[in-house]
Design an enzyme around this catalytic site. Structure first.
Site, mmCIF file in Angstrom:
data_model
loop_
_atom_site.group_PDB
_atom_site.id
_atom_site.type_symbol
_atom_site.label_atom_id
_atom_site.label_comp_id
_atom_site.label_asym_id
_atom_site.label_seq_id
_atom_site.Cartn_x
_atom_site.Cartn_y
_atom_site.Cartn_z
ATOM 1 C CG ASN A 119 91.039 12.276 12.888
ATOM 2 O OD1 ASN A 119 90.407 11.734 13.803
ATOM 3 N ND2 ASN A 119 91.006 11.807 11.645
ATOM 4 C CG HIS A 121 92.651 7.691 9.094
ATOM 5 N ND1 HIS A 121 91.276 7.713 8.954
ATOM 6 C CD2 HIS A 121 93.124 6.896 8.106
ATOM 7 C CE1 HIS A 121 90.937 6.976 7.905
ATOM 8 N NE2 HIS A 121 92.033 6.472 7.369
HETATM 9 C C1 GRF Z 1 90.067 4.331 15.789
HETATM 10 O O1 GRF Z 1 90.543 3.279 14.997
HETATM 11 C C2 GRF Z 1 90.505 5.657 15.229
HETATM 12 O O2 GRF Z 1 91.722 5.605 14.547
HETATM 13 C C3 GRF Z 1 89.407 5.984 14.246
HETATM 14 O O3 GRF Z 1 88.230 5.509 14.847
HETATM 15 C C4 GRF Z 1 88.549 4.429 15.726
HETATM 16 C C5 GRF Z 1 87.943 4.747 17.055
HETATM 17 O O4 GRF Z 1 88.060 3.694 17.983
HETATM 18 N N1 GRF Z 1 89.380 7.389 13.929
HETATM 19 P P1 GRF Z 1 87.688 3.965 19.504
HETATM 20 O O5 GRF Z 1 86.239 4.432 19.537
HETATM 21 O O6 GRF Z 1 88.618 4.990 20.039
HETATM 22 O O7 GRF Z 1 87.840 2.623 20.172
#
Ligand code: GRF
Length: 199
Positions: A119, A121
């Site tokens: 993941n 984050h």
């Molecule tokens: C990102 O900031 C990621 O870190 C988090 O959710 C967001 C997703 O953004 N888990 P995207 O849909 O990839 O633009």
């Protein structure tokens, strides 16, 4: 011959990370046939019917299968995970990449795929776990935040850290400008982290 790692991307929303990974590991490697790449993006799954990520992937990479498996309320989780497992078997998946996947996977599912779910984050874990991490860090007034790539374990946003990068919050930053900085970092470090693990 290098062993290919077959990955599936799970995403719920905008899909900028999913698209970026597809560019790095699929589109760019097809265009540059000699590029060394051990990572194969086999499929994308979204739990949200009209999530922008679905259309974006279909347009950018029509050869990557995209599946919609409903999972909004917790009552749908069992079926979501069952269907997901059958896709995982069908495509011989070795790695599950969460890219803005906004639902929690069950302890049973996560334990089955130990060290195979990764993941990203948007904070320096263990600070600012959970939803709205960018805004929470900004509102708290921390001077530094960042991005973390980590293995997924049953406890949310708590698995072993693979890599992190720090971003300084300037006096002139707004939540929006901070979001842009964070996304830029994400788009750089997520593929780099996956390459480090698999290539
Ligand atoms: C990102 O900031 C990621 O870190 C988090 O959710 C967001 C997703 O953004 N888990 P995207 O849909 O990839 O633009």
């Amino acid at each position: 011959m290098q062993k290919k790692i077959n990955c599936i991307i799970l995403a719920s929303g905008n899909g900028s990370n999913a698209l970026n990974l597809i560019h790095v590991f699929h589109i760019d490697t097809k265009e540059h046939k000699n590029a060394v790449c051990g990572i194969n993006i086999s499929a994308v799954v979204s739990n949200i019917k009209n999530a922008p990520v679905i259309e974006k992937v279909r347009l950018a990479a029509p050869d990557i299968p995209v599946f919609f498996l409903p999972y909004v309320s917790v009552s749908e989780r069992g079926n979501f995970e069952k269907e997901l497992e059958s896709i995982i078997k069908r495509f011989n998946i070795n790695c599950i990449i969460l890219a803005g996947f906004m639902r929690i996977l069950s302890k049973e599912f996560v334990s089955k795929f130990h060290k195979k779910i990764i993941n990203i984050h948007p904070s320096l874990l263990p600070a600012f776990k959970g939803k709205d991490a960018i805004k929470s860090a900004f509102d708290y007034g921390v001077k530094y935040t960042g991005v973390t790539v980590h293995y997924v374990t049953p406890e949310v946003d708590a698995g072993p850290i693979i890599c992190q990068e720090v971003v300084k919050i300037e006096e002139t930053d707004t939540v929006e400008s901070l979001e842009l900085k964070i996304h830029d970092i994400e788009h750089r470090i997520y593929p780099a982290a996956l390459k480090k693990i698999f290539v």
